[in-house]
Write an enzyme that holds these catalytic residues in place. Structure first.
Site, PDB file in Angstrom:
ATOM      1  N   ASP A   5       4.685  -5.972   9.331  1.00 11.93           N
ATOM      2  CA  ASP A   5       5.967  -5.560  10.225  1.00 11.93           C
ATOM      3  C   ASP A   5       5.810  -6.483  11.517  1.00 11.93           C
ATOM      4  O   ASP A   5       7.054  -6.855  12.063  1.00 11.93           O
ATOM      5  CB  ASP A   5       5.551  -4.121  10.883  1.00 11.93           C
ATOM      6  CG  ASP A   5       6.138  -3.030   9.841  1.00 11.93           C
ATOM      7  OD1 ASP A   5       6.811  -3.513   8.762  1.00 11.93           O
ATOM      8  OD2 ASP A   5       5.856  -1.860   9.647  1.00 11.93           O
TER       9      ASP A   5
ATOM     10  N   ARG B  55       0.947  -1.407  -0.165  1.00  4.48           N
ATOM     11  CA  ARG B  55       0.045   0.039   0.072  1.00  4.48           C
ATOM     12  C   ARG B  55       1.006   1.200  -0.033  1.00  4.48           C
ATOM     13  O   ARG B  55       1.887   1.300   0.756  1.00  4.48           O
ATOM     14  CB  ARG B  55      -0.964   0.189   1.079  1.00  4.48           C
ATOM     15  CG  ARG B  55      -2.128  -1.070   1.335  1.00  4.48           C
ATOM     16  CD  ARG B  55      -3.042  -0.451   2.141  1.00  4.48           C
ATOM     17  NE  ARG B  55      -2.743   0.027   3.508  1.00  4.48           N
ATOM     18  CZ  ARG B  55      -3.445   0.064   4.617  1.00  4.48           C
ATOM     19  NH1 ARG B  55      -4.764   0.261   4.380  1.00  4.48           N
ATOM     20  NH2 ARG B  55      -3.074   0.595   5.443  1.00  4.48           N
TER      21      ARG B  55
HETATM   22  C1  PRP Z   1      -1.308  -5.124   4.388  1.00  6.42           C
HETATM   23  C2  PRP Z   1      -2.026  -6.268   4.408  1.00  6.42           C
HETATM   24  C3  PRP Z   1      -2.840  -6.362   3.053  1.00  6.42           C
HETATM   25  C4  PRP Z   1      -3.045  -5.014   3.095  1.00  6.42           C
HETATM   26  C5  PRP Z   1      -4.366  -4.559   3.356  1.00  6.42           C
HETATM   27  O1  PRP Z   1      -0.194  -5.093   3.462  1.00  6.42           O
HETATM   28  O2  PRP Z   1      -1.094  -7.632   4.452  1.00  6.42           O
HETATM   29  O3  PRP Z   1      -2.207  -6.747   2.013  1.00  6.42           O
HETATM   30  O4  PRP Z   1      -2.328  -4.075   3.822  1.00  6.42           O
HETATM   31  O5  PRP Z   1      -4.824  -3.082   3.344  1.00  6.42           O
HETATM   32  P1  PRP Z   1      -5.919  -2.701   2.312  1.00  6.42           P
HETATM   33  O6  PRP Z   1      -6.948  -3.601   2.462  1.00  6.42           O
HETATM   34  O7  PRP Z   1      -6.098  -1.309   2.667  1.00  6.42           O
HETATM   35  O8  PRP Z   1      -5.199  -2.768   0.764  1.00  6.42           O
HETATM   36  P2  PRP Z   1       0.806  -4.076   3.265  1.00  6.42           P
HETATM   37  O9  PRP Z   1       0.385  -2.980   1.988  1.00  6.42           O
HETATM   38  O10 PRP Z   1       1.011  -3.307   4.497  1.00  6.42           O
HETATM   39  O11 PRP Z   1       2.282  -4.545   2.959  1.00  6.42           O
HETATM   40  P3  PRP Z   1       3.188  -5.660   3.590  1.00  6.42           P
HETATM   41  O12 PRP Z   1       2.231  -6.943   3.902  1.00  6.42           O
HETATM   42  O13 PRP Z   1       4.394  -5.972   2.903  1.00  6.42           O
HETATM   43  O14 PRP Z   1       3.579  -5.250   5.151  1.00  6.42           O
HETATM   44  N1  URA Z   2      -2.354  -3.468   6.526  1.00  9.57           N
HETATM   45  C1  URA Z   2      -2.066  -3.878   7.893  1.00  9.57           C
HETATM   46  O1  URA Z   2      -1.117  -4.546   8.179  1.00  9.57           O
HETATM   47  N2  URA Z   2      -2.762  -3.597   8.999  1.00  9.57           N
HETATM   48  C2  URA Z   2      -4.072  -2.897   8.827  1.00  9.57           C
HETATM   49  O2  URA Z   2      -4.572  -2.390  10.006  1.00  9.57           O
HETATM   50  C3  URA Z   2      -4.350  -2.197   7.575  1.00  9.57           C
HETATM   51  C4  URA Z   2      -3.601  -2.464   6.640  1.00  9.57           C
END
Ligand code: PRP
Ligand code: URA
Length: 206
Positions: free
Chosen positions: A200, A101
């Protein structure tokens, strides 16, 4: 269509995930366990077929799963669910979709895609712990449909009403299974109460 899975052990592990003091190793283990429990629960709807086998005693009829499965994980956080999913479906192939994101727009940015062949004839199970705005999962589901997938289900651990609405509008035919439906998103599009940033916390990159 969204289904919230009720199971006391699932809820207990989820509480472990939500606590801010839970260290990465326990958080990671809870994600893996929850993936196992959720797929096991969802599998109640999977098709079986009858075959004839031979036990050491006699021939008999028995049942086996009648579908080929693909687990598709949305990187990074979805990776934490793969080992748990494979415990229930050890013969499944695994596909990867890399989405992150954007911190200001909260829109997903694609950076990787590697899917098994012939997904059009397989049951595709998409796993990601978090359904927040729904931008990432909606994009992943569209990528799978573009590649020919027809039978898709989406499994997430915590979902927000906003994300459920988006997936239900963009992909009304795809069932969503979740362990919890939380209250709302905050100004940074994080789920409230949620558990913070799943990626994270799994990979200890806070
Ligand atoms: C997180 C999570 C989802 C997304 C959800 O990933 O694992 O993929 O956010 O958010 P959304 O419904 O608003 O799209 P993130 O983009 O933080 O990446 P990461 O898993 O690499 O930390
Ligand atoms: N991605 C996350 O990891 N946590 C949230 O709450 C939303 C998006």
């Amino acid at each position: 269509m969204v289904t919230e899975i009720f199971n006391p052990i699932l809820k207990d592990r989820l509480t472990q995930m939500r606590r801010k003091d839970t260290p990465s190793n326990f958080f990671r283990q809870a994600v893996e366990d929850i993936a196992t429990f959720m797929i096991y629960e969802v599998a109640k709807n999977f098709k079986v077929k009858e075959i004839e086998i031979e036990t050491p005693i006699t021939k008999c009829k028995a049942q086996i799963l009648d579908e080929d499965f693909v687990i598709v994980t949305i990187l990074r956080a979805g990776l934490g669910m793969v080992s748990g999913a494979l415990k229930v479906l050890p013969d499944a192939a695994v596909g990867f979709i890399g989405l992150v994101r954007d911190e200001t727009t909260h829109k997903p940015i694609e950076y990787y895609k590697k899917l098994p062949p012939n997904i059009s004839s397989k049951k595709v199970i998409v796993v990601d712990p978090m359904l927040a705005t729904g931008g990432s999962s909606s994009a992943a589901l569209q990528m799978l449909k573009n590649d020919g997938a027809k039978d898709i289900i989406f499994i997430c651990i915590i979902s927000a009403p906003e994300g459920i609405k988006k997936i239900s509008e963009d992909h009304p035919e795809i069932p969503i299974y979740t362990a919890a439906i939380d209250d709302h998103l905050n100004e940074n599009a994080y789920i409230v109460p949620g558990l913070g940033d799943a990626g994270d916390r799994i990979f200890d990159t806070l």
